[in-house]
Design a protein around this motif. Structure first.
Motif, PDB file in Angstrom:
ATOM      1  N   GLY A 162      63.302  47.323  14.213  1.00  0.00           N
ATOM      2  CA  GLY A 162      63.192  46.663  15.509  1.00  0.00           C
ATOM      3  C   GLY A 162      63.493  45.195  15.332  1.00  0.00           C
ATOM      4  O   GLY A 162      63.473  44.685  14.202  1.00  0.00           O
TER       5      GLY A 162
ATOM      6  N   GLY B 124      60.379  48.683  12.898  1.00  0.00           N
ATOM      7  CA  GLY B 124      60.367  49.134  14.284  1.00  0.00           C
ATOM      8  C   GLY B 124      59.978  48.001  15.216  1.00  0.00           C
ATOM      9  O   GLY B 124      59.524  46.941  14.759  1.00  0.00           O
ATOM     10  N   SER B 125      60.164  48.210  16.523  1.00  0.00           N
ATOM     11  CA  SER B 125      59.658  47.221  17.492  1.00  0.00           C
ATOM     12  C   SER B 125      58.152  47.120  17.366  1.00  0.00           C
ATOM     13  O   SER B 125      57.558  46.100  17.719  1.00  0.00           O
TER      14      SER B 125
ATOM     15  N   CYS C 279      58.973  44.642  30.498  1.00  0.00           N
ATOM     16  CA  CYS C 279      59.802  45.654  29.866  1.00  0.00           C
ATOM     17  C   CYS C 279      60.873  46.041  30.873  1.00  0.00           C
ATOM     18  O   CYS C 279      60.556  46.526  31.961  1.00  0.00           O
TER      19      CYS C 279
ATOM     20  N   ASN D 202      59.725  51.413  30.665  1.00  0.00           N
ATOM     21  CA  ASN D 202      59.312  52.753  30.234  1.00  0.00           C
ATOM     22  C   ASN D 202      57.885  52.934  30.755  1.00  0.00           C
ATOM     23  O   ASN D 202      57.055  52.069  30.471  1.00  0.00           O
TER      24      ASN D 202
ATOM     25  N   THR E  63      65.814  47.298  19.684  1.00  0.00           N
ATOM     26  CA  THR E  63      65.488  48.286  18.655  1.00  0.00           C
ATOM     27  C   THR E  63      66.734  49.077  18.265  1.00  0.00           C
ATOM     28  O   THR E  63      67.660  49.204  19.070  1.00  0.00           O
TER      29      THR E  63
ATOM     30  N   SER F 119      66.262  52.165  17.615  1.00  0.00           N
ATOM     31  CA  SER F 119      65.746  53.533  17.811  1.00  0.00           C
ATOM     32  C   SER F 119      66.367  54.285  18.983  1.00  0.00           C
ATOM     33  O   SER F 119      66.217  55.489  19.064  1.00  0.00           O
ATOM     34  N   LYS F 120      67.008  53.621  19.908  1.00  0.00           N
ATOM     35  CA  LYS F 120      67.458  54.300  21.124  1.00  0.00           C
ATOM     36  C   LYS F 120      68.986  54.432  21.120  1.00  0.00           C
ATOM     37  O   LYS F 120      69.500  55.358  20.523  1.00  0.00           O
TER      38      LYS F 120
ATOM     39  N   ARG G 204      63.365  53.017  11.320  1.00  0.00           N
ATOM     40  CA  ARG G 204      62.390  52.008  11.739  1.00  0.00           C
ATOM     41  C   ARG G 204      62.959  50.596  11.614  1.00  0.00           C
ATOM     42  O   ARG G 204      62.664  49.866  10.665  1.00  0.00           O
TER      43      ARG G 204
ATOM     44  N   ASP H   2      60.860  43.181  26.675  1.00  0.00           N
ATOM     45  CA  ASP H   2      61.276  44.299  25.825  1.00  0.00           C
ATOM     46  C   ASP H   2      62.512  44.935  26.449  1.00  0.00           C
ATOM     47  O   ASP H   2      62.444  45.540  27.518  1.00  0.00           O
TER      48      ASP H   2
ATOM     49  N   ALA I  97      64.427  47.359  25.018  1.00  0.00           N
ATOM     50  CA  ALA I  97      64.742  48.511  24.154  1.00  0.00           C
ATOM     51  C   ALA I  97      65.870  49.365  24.725  1.00  0.00           C
ATOM     52  O   ALA I  97      66.625  49.990  23.986  1.00  0.00           O
ATOM     53  N   TYR I  98      65.982  49.377  26.063  1.00  0.00           N
ATOM     54  CA  TYR I  98      66.955  50.268  26.718  1.00  0.00           C
ATOM     55  C   TYR I  98      68.127  49.514  27.325  1.00  0.00           C
ATOM     56  O   TYR I  98      68.861  50.073  28.144  1.00  0.00           O
TER      57      TYR I  98
ATOM     58  N   TYR J 293      51.896  47.976  23.929  1.00  0.00           N
ATOM     59  CA  TYR J 293      51.403  46.611  24.185  1.00  0.00           C
ATOM     60  C   TYR J 293      49.876  46.620  24.278  1.00  0.00           C
ATOM     61  O   TYR J 293      49.202  45.718  23.782  1.00  0.00           O
TER      62      TYR J 293
END
Ligand code: PLP
Length: 344
Positions: free
Chosen positions: A216, A76-77, A147, A151, A203, A205-206, A214, A176, A178-179, A106
């Motif tokens: 990242g 994971g991240s 980020c 988020n 990641t 995950s999204k 898991r 980050d 992630a999105y 974080y």
């Protein structure tokens, strides 16, 4: 940027990493493996996985446009968020700077690693400036955390300011993303070559729909990646995860299709929220969720829980008073949420 040796904890810089059986035997064809005390039975689960996940990195490299040698893979991240503390931050002495509000991990990892966590509050548009972030640093600041899309706010940070932070800071800047698959902003991983102090997080995950496996990743200079590889657990990404990720990467078009549907649904949901008498504001977003300021977030949250619908109550987060964070689900799930709120 300060020399990497100066940014790295002394014990880590001089660390002789664990050398696994699969590390020592590299290359050359072999048929008989009697080196790792594995059980020869119970295939395909009996063998240790590739500690450096080379096949998976090769596949990711194509999809992400980042050379394999610039990729670190983690559990994971979460692992890629914890490792920079363990590599760069001397407990009790060093500090990091982050925007506020942002992703909670974080700070949790800072606390676990006994590292001071300094915050710079975003403004009412959920933006900040390079000057504000740099002003919060001192000689012991090792990392600045950003980020984007952020988020829980959903918006992208101003890209020019992000670049100014990377160019103006002597330490490590971690962005980050992630999105980023849901965003129109150009991902920073494509700029890695220009910035030796930049680490970009992604990641599975999204957008990739693989939160359960898991996986990242961190994109960074070869030198930073090799420090991470030294410190990580030898077999940090298990075989099942590596296999499932390879399977998912065979079909990036399916991900594009999911993203397309989710973005359409996001627009529909935000429009519907804007028309609710109990919704005071819908914040702009570039992610697969949006933030909405409600008349009474906690009451509405509890009402939804009673109906079996769970959103995220962000009322207690600074600058998010009375806000709910709503993830975009399937069309049916989204419609159910809207119908419930119309009945409130
Ligand atoms: C969801 C999320 C992640 C993903 O974490 P994983 O450990 O990879 O599941 C990372 N960063 C942010 C900001 C997130 O919101």
């Amino acid at each position: 940027m300060k020399p990497l040796e100066e940014l790295t904890r002394k014990n880590i810089w001089s660390l002789a990493p664990y050398s696994s059986a699969r590390n020592e035997y590299a290359g050359r064809e072999a048929r008989v493996f009697l080196d790792a005390n594995e059980n020869p039975y119970n295939q395909p689960f009996n063998r240790y996985p590739d500690p450096l996940q080379l096949e998976l990195k090769a596949a990711l490299s194509k999809v992400k446009g980042v050379p394999a040698e610039n990729i670190f893979l983690g559990n994971g991240s979460d692992e890629a968020i914890d490792l920079p503390y363990r590599c760069f931050c001397q407990p009790g002495i060093d500090n990091v700077v982050a925007i506020e509000p942002t992703y909670g991990m974080y700070k949790v990892c800072a606390d676990i690693n006994d590292t001071e966590y300094r915050t710079v509050m975003l403004d009412e548009h959920y933006q900040t400036t390079a000057n504000a972030l740099l002003a919060a640093t001192d000689a012991n600041t090792k990392i600045i955390w950003l980020c984007t899309p952020n988020n829980p706010t959903g918006n992208c940070l101003n890209r020019d300011e992000v670049i100014k932070v990377i160019e103006g800071f002597e330490g490590i800047v971690i962005v980050d993303e992630a999105y980023s698959d849901f965003s129109t902003q150009k991902p920073l991983r494509s700029e890695l070559g220009k910035y030796p102090n930049l680490i970009v997080l992604n990641t599975m995950s999204k957008a990739w729909g693989c939160a359960a496996i898991r996986l990242g990743m961190a994109f960074a200079s070869k030198e930073i990646i090799s420090i991470f590889n030294k410190v990580k657990y030898p077999y940090n990404v298990n075989q099942l995860t590596q296999q499932q990720a390879l399977e998912a990467l065979k079909d990036p078009y399916e991900v594009d299709n999911w993203v397309k549907i989710l973005l359409q649904e996001r627009t529909r949901m935000m429009d519907a929220f804007a028309l609710l008498p109990i919704c005071e504001k819908v914040y702009p977003t570039e992610a697969n969720f949006f933030l909405a300021r409600m008349t009474d977030a906690t009451k509405i949250y509890n009402y939804l829980v009673d109906k079996g619908i769970i959103v995220r109550n962000r009322h207690r987060v600074q600058l998010c008073q009375n806000c709910l964070r709503v993830t975009i689900g399937t069309k049916t799930e989204n419609s159910e949420l809207i119908a419930a709120l119309r009945q409130y």
